[in-house]
Each structure stands twice: as C-alpha cells, then as structure tokens.
Scaffold this motif. Sequence first.
Motif, short mmCIF file in Angstrom:
data_model
loop_
_atom_site.label_atom_id
_atom_site.label_comp_id
_atom_site.label_asym_id
_atom_site.label_seq_id
_atom_site.Cartn_x
_atom_site.Cartn_y
_atom_site.Cartn_z
N LYS A 140 -6.72 -6.10 -1.37
CA LYS A 140 -5.40 -5.51 -1.13
C LYS A 140 -5.29 -5.06 0.32
CE LYS A 140 -3.17 -3.80 -4.48
NZ LYS A 140 -2.62 -3.02 -5.62
N VAL A 141 -4.14 -5.37 0.92
CA VAL A 141 -3.90 -5.10 2.34
C VAL A 141 -2.84 -4.01 2.48
CG1 VAL A 141 -3.19 -6.10 4.55
CG2 VAL A 141 -4.43 -7.51 2.87
N PHE A 177 -0.39 -6.90 -1.16
CA PHE A 177 -0.18 -5.75 -0.29
C PHE A 177 -0.04 -4.47 -1.10
CE2 PHE A 177 1.45 -9.12 2.53
CZ PHE A 177 0.84 -8.78 3.72
N VAL A 178 -0.39 -3.37 -0.46
CA VAL A 178 -0.06 -2.05 -1.01
C VAL A 178 1.46 -1.92 -1.02
CG1 VAL A 178 -0.08 0.43 -0.48
CG2 VAL A 178 -2.19 -0.91 -0.29
N GLU A 179 2.01 -1.44 -2.13
CA GLU A 179 3.45 -1.25 -2.26
C GLU A 179 3.76 0.25 -2.25
OE1 GLU A 179 5.75 -3.48 -2.21
OE2 GLU A 179 4.80 -5.39 -2.78
N PRO A 180 4.14 0.79 -1.10
CA PRO A 180 4.41 2.23 -1.02
C PRO A 180 5.74 2.58 -1.67
CG PRO A 180 5.00 1.20 1.04
CD PRO A 180 4.39 0.12 0.19
N LYS A 181 5.98 3.88 -1.78
CA LYS A 181 7.26 4.39 -2.27
C LYS A 181 8.08 4.80 -1.06
CE LYS A 181 5.19 6.00 -6.58
NZ LYS A 181 4.87 7.17 -7.45
N PRO A 182 8.98 3.92 -0.59
CA PRO A 182 9.66 4.16 0.67
C PRO A 182 10.69 5.28 0.58
CG PRO A 182 10.57 2.23 -0.40
CD PRO A 182 9.39 2.66 -1.22
#
Length: 343
Positions: free
Chosen positions: A219-220, A251-256
């Motif tokens: 994971k990136v 990919f890392v999926e952040p909470k924008p």
Amino acid sequence: MPNARPSRLTRRGVLAAGSAVGLGIALAACGKSDDKGGPGKAAEKSGPWSFKDDRGTNVQLKTTPRNIVAFIGTAAALYDYGVEVKGVFGPTKGKDDKPDVQAGDLDINKVEIIGNVYGEFKIEQYAALSPELLITNMWAKDDPWYVPPQSKDKIMKLAPSVLLWAAGTTMQKALQRHAELAESLGGDVKGKQAAAAKARFEKAAARLRAAAKAKPDIKVLIGSASQDLFYVSVPKMSADTLYFQELGVKFVEPKPNAQGFFEELSWENVGKYGADIIIMDNRSSVLQPAALTSKPTWAELPAVKAEQVFPRVTEPIYSYDKCAPILEDLAKAIETAKKVARP
C-alpha cells in the motif's frame, strides 16, 4: 505565495504551496530525459490556427501563435515536442538560479520569467512580449493555474488562452491533450524521438501493472509535509495517481476535508494510516524528508524505518518522455518493497 505557509490553507493555496495533490513519482533525476540531444524545433505553420481546450473553448487565431507564454511545466512538455515559448511563469528557478524540477529540459536562460513564485505575475513584462497565446493547467474548472486570482481578469484579457486539465482526468488523457496541443503548434509528435518516448511509456505502464499485480498487498501513501501538518492525498483526484490506480496500484484512501483533495493530519497523528511505501512531494516549496528528522512520529513510521520513502513528481510534465520514468520508478519501488505496515 511565499514558501512559509500557515497551518491551514485553501485548496488552491495548498496546491500552489506544494501540498499532496498532483501526484507522480520520480526516484531519480526528477523525470529528466535520458536523451541529451533535445527535441528539434517546431515546424513553421502558416494559415489559421484553432484548438479546443479543456474548458470547451475553441480558440481561433489568424495564424499559428509564436509569442507564447506558458506555465513552466506546460512549457517543458511543449519543449519536448520542439515547441518553444517566449515566457514562463510558475516555479522556474531556485535561489541558486538552477532550474526547478518543473522546468524539465527547458533552458530557463532562454525564456522570460514572468513570475517565479505563486502570486507573482509581472503583467507589464508579460504585455511587453506581445503575447499571442497563454497556456496553463486547470486544477479546478475555469481556474488558470498560477495566474493570480486578484489580477486574473486583467491578465486574461491581454491574449487568448488555452487551459488543460491536470485533475479530473487521467495521465493518459493529459498526455494525449498536451501532444494534440503541441502538434497544432507545429510540434513533432510522430517522429522517431516522440515514438520512442511513447513506446517507453507504454512499456513502463505494463511494468507497473505487473508489479502491482505481483504485490497486491503493498500500500502506497501520497504525502506532503509542512511544519505544522502532514497532508495525505486522495489518489483519484489527480491525473497521474488515478491512472496508477487503474493499473492496479493500491493507495491509502484518506478521509478528505470538504474540498475533497486531501486530509490534514497533525504530526501527532501522522501514523493514522498504515503504508508500506510513502511518496513525498518533490517540489521546492515544501519540506523534504531530510527536514523531517526532528519529527519523532515521522521517524517511527514503518515505511520510514524500512527506507521505503521516495520523492514524487507532484506536478508531472505531460510529455511521454517525462512521464515514462515516473512509471518506471514507481514500478521499481513496488517491485523491491517489503510489506512493513500492519494489515
């Protein structure tokens, strides 16, 4: 905009100051061309010229424009096809007068620098060039990149403009659109050098797809650092990382935040997301990994401990020549990465 930046910025300000939004990777040479010979000069074209840009605006001129002023990264992409510009704006040279990473192979001593930092655009110098065409990117609809909002109306009245997407599209489409623009201006997009660059890009894409398939658990995380905050970007919001996702990269999926481009983390919470690889904004306006050694939480990240932190080309130069190394370097990073993050 000065390099010193407040803790919280608007989406446009963070983009310009160097946050985690335009997302590519370069582990070496910042995506420079391996071909030292440089492109040939664009062919002279006569007669009417027209081009439909990504706003949907059909720009029409009586003759092919020669007095072109462009955002530095766009100018660098055009240069790879033999199209030269008279002036540039955006990060062009550093304090040591050496070319910024966004200048590519462009000789910055042969162009007028209209502005070198965000918010700087010398309108009188621009007008003195008798510009026939202004070219830049868009990160938001109808928003010309690096054209200061406070003087936008005045600047845009001085010459017709072409805007191309850097978001809301994929790297493949962005490459195609830049090539189409270059060709319309007399650039060589089908010659031996251009064909070789495109073939290299396609080979690199296949390699990246294979690397991602072989290591689906890697994971990136896409990061960018300021003194007060660490930004984790949403991969689908940028042309290049959206394309990497399509090729299978995880990919890392952040909470924008409400603007949708990235999540802001305090340094106390920088370990919120597990990542095996961290790719860090390579622009001169942001903190680089070497400047983060004083941050204890940074040093404790598994990817940092494993030395799996790499620079990235945050604003790619959209020519095949410059984008092929980006894919190659990401593929190599994944091929050689060890799984270090907890599931």
